[in-house]
Scaffold this motif. Structure first.
Motif, PDB file in Angstrom:
ATOM      1  N   PRO A   1       8.089  22.490  -3.768  1.00  0.00           N
ATOM      2  CA  PRO A   1       8.287  22.125  -2.357  1.00  0.00           C
ATOM      3  C   PRO A   1       7.148  21.274  -1.776  1.00  0.00           C
ATOM      4  O   PRO A   1       7.390  20.344  -1.015  1.00  0.00           O
ATOM      5  CB  PRO A   1       8.391  23.478  -1.648  1.00  0.00           C
ATOM      6  N   ASN A   2       5.917  21.580  -2.136  1.00  0.00           N
ATOM      7  CA  ASN A   2       4.785  20.816  -1.618  1.00  0.00           C
ATOM      8  C   ASN A   2       4.819  19.371  -2.109  1.00  0.00           C
ATOM      9  O   ASN A   2       4.682  18.434  -1.306  1.00  0.00           O
ATOM     10  CB  ASN A   2       3.462  21.487  -2.011  1.00  0.00           C
ATOM     11  N   CYS A   3       4.996  19.174  -3.398  1.00  0.00           N
ATOM     12  CA  CYS A   3       5.037  17.809  -3.942  1.00  0.00           C
ATOM     13  C   CYS A   3       6.244  17.043  -3.399  1.00  0.00           C
ATOM     14  O   CYS A   3       6.146  15.860  -3.088  1.00  0.00           O
ATOM     15  CB  CYS A   3       5.066  17.840  -5.469  1.00  0.00           C
ATOM     16  N   ARG A   4       7.367  17.741  -3.279  1.00  0.00           N
ATOM     17  CA  ARG A   4       8.566  17.115  -2.719  1.00  0.00           C
ATOM     18  C   ARG A   4       8.282  16.613  -1.298  1.00  0.00           C
ATOM     19  O   ARG A   4       8.608  15.478  -0.957  1.00  0.00           O
ATOM     20  CB  ARG A   4       9.732  18.089  -2.712  1.00  0.00           C
TER      21      ARG A   4
ATOM     22  N   VAL B   1       8.411  12.711  -0.296  1.00  0.00           N
ATOM     23  CA  VAL B   1       9.372  12.306   0.739  1.00  0.00           C
ATOM     24  C   VAL B   1       8.640  11.619   1.894  1.00  0.00           C
ATOM     25  O   VAL B   1       9.087  10.591   2.410  1.00  0.00           O
ATOM     26  CB  VAL B   1      10.202  13.510   1.228  1.00  0.00           C
ATOM     27  N   GLY B   2       7.501  12.163   2.290  1.00  0.00           N
ATOM     28  CA  GLY B   2       6.714  11.554   3.364  1.00  0.00           C
ATOM     29  C   GLY B   2       6.246  10.155   3.007  1.00  0.00           C
ATOM     30  O   GLY B   2       6.326   9.229   3.823  1.00  0.00           O
ATOM     31  N   GLU B   3       5.749   9.997   1.784  1.00  0.00           N
ATOM     32  CA  GLU B   3       5.284   8.678   1.344  1.00  0.00           C
ATOM     33  C   GLU B   3       6.451   7.695   1.224  1.00  0.00           C
ATOM     34  O   GLU B   3       6.326   6.512   1.565  1.00  0.00           O
ATOM     35  CB  GLU B   3       4.522   8.775   0.018  1.00  0.00           C
ATOM     36  N   MET B   4       7.603   8.173   0.747  1.00  0.00           N
ATOM     37  CA  MET B   4       8.780   7.305   0.665  1.00  0.00           C
ATOM     38  C   MET B   4       9.231   6.892   2.065  1.00  0.00           C
ATOM     39  O   MET B   4       9.662   5.754   2.274  1.00  0.00           O
ATOM     40  CB  MET B   4       9.922   8.004  -0.069  1.00  0.00           C
TER      41      MET B   4
ATOM     42  N   GLU C   1       0.828  -1.205   0.000  1.00  0.00           N
ATOM     43  CA  GLU C   1       0.000   0.000   0.000  1.00  0.00           C
ATOM     44  C   GLU C   1       0.867   1.263   0.000  1.00  0.00           C
ATOM     45  O   GLU C   1       0.590   2.210  -0.733  1.00  0.00           O
ATOM     46  CB  GLU C   1      -0.900  -0.006   1.237  1.00  0.00           C
ATOM     47  N   SER C   2       1.917   1.269   0.807  1.00  0.00           N
ATOM     48  CA  SER C   2       2.765   2.462   0.875  1.00  0.00           C
ATOM     49  C   SER C   2       3.521   2.687  -0.428  1.00  0.00           C
ATOM     50  O   SER C   2       3.708   3.827  -0.850  1.00  0.00           O
ATOM     51  CB  SER C   2       3.718   2.397   2.068  1.00  0.00           C
TER      52      SER C   2
END
Length: 131
Positions: free
Chosen positions: A83-86, A90-93, A32-33
């Motif tokens: 910056p927002n997408c990054r 990064v959070g999802e990774m 899922e992640s």
């Protein structure tokens, strides 16, 4: 040689791996992640537009060597993550790494050893690693 950051991360994951101790939970959450990482990249293209995908067939000359592929092939990406997408990606990774590390912990593997072994394999096989 152990990587201190990997060791610390694996220790932290093992301390807070409470709800998802079952290998089945870890495997499904890992899948899922990974899907959420993919979705975040897609949203950077389709919702935000900070990056674009320009995919087309690569024309590879018949005389090209494997070493030439480094310069002949592209990522198909244009632009740069905002910056927002990054932050989202990064959070999802990070979540994806959490579950991969949890899988290592549950199987009695050391994340640092896994990374080191893969690095040695890639370094040894070089361009022939994923051909």
């Amino acid at each position: 040689m152990k990587d201190l950051a990997c060791e610390q991360f694996q220790d932290t994951v093992s301390q807070f791996l409470i709800r998802h101790q079952s290998i089945l939970d870890i495997l499904s959450k890992s899948q899922e992640s990974n899907a959420r990482v993919n979705r975040a990249v897609v949203k950077a293209v389709t919702n935000c537009g900070c990056v674009k995908i320009k995919a087309e067939k690569h024309d590879i000359p018949p005389e090209a060597t494997l070493a030439d592929l480094k310069t002949l092939l592209s990522t198909h990406l244009e632009g740069e993550l905002c910056p927002n997408c990054r932050d989202i990606i990064v959070g999802e990774m990070g979540k994806s790494l959490f579950y991969m590390t949890a899988l290592c912990h549950s199987l009695g593997l050391n994340l640092s050893d896994v990374l080191q072994q893969e690095n040695e394999k890639v370094s040894t096989l070089r361009v022939f690693n994923f051909t």
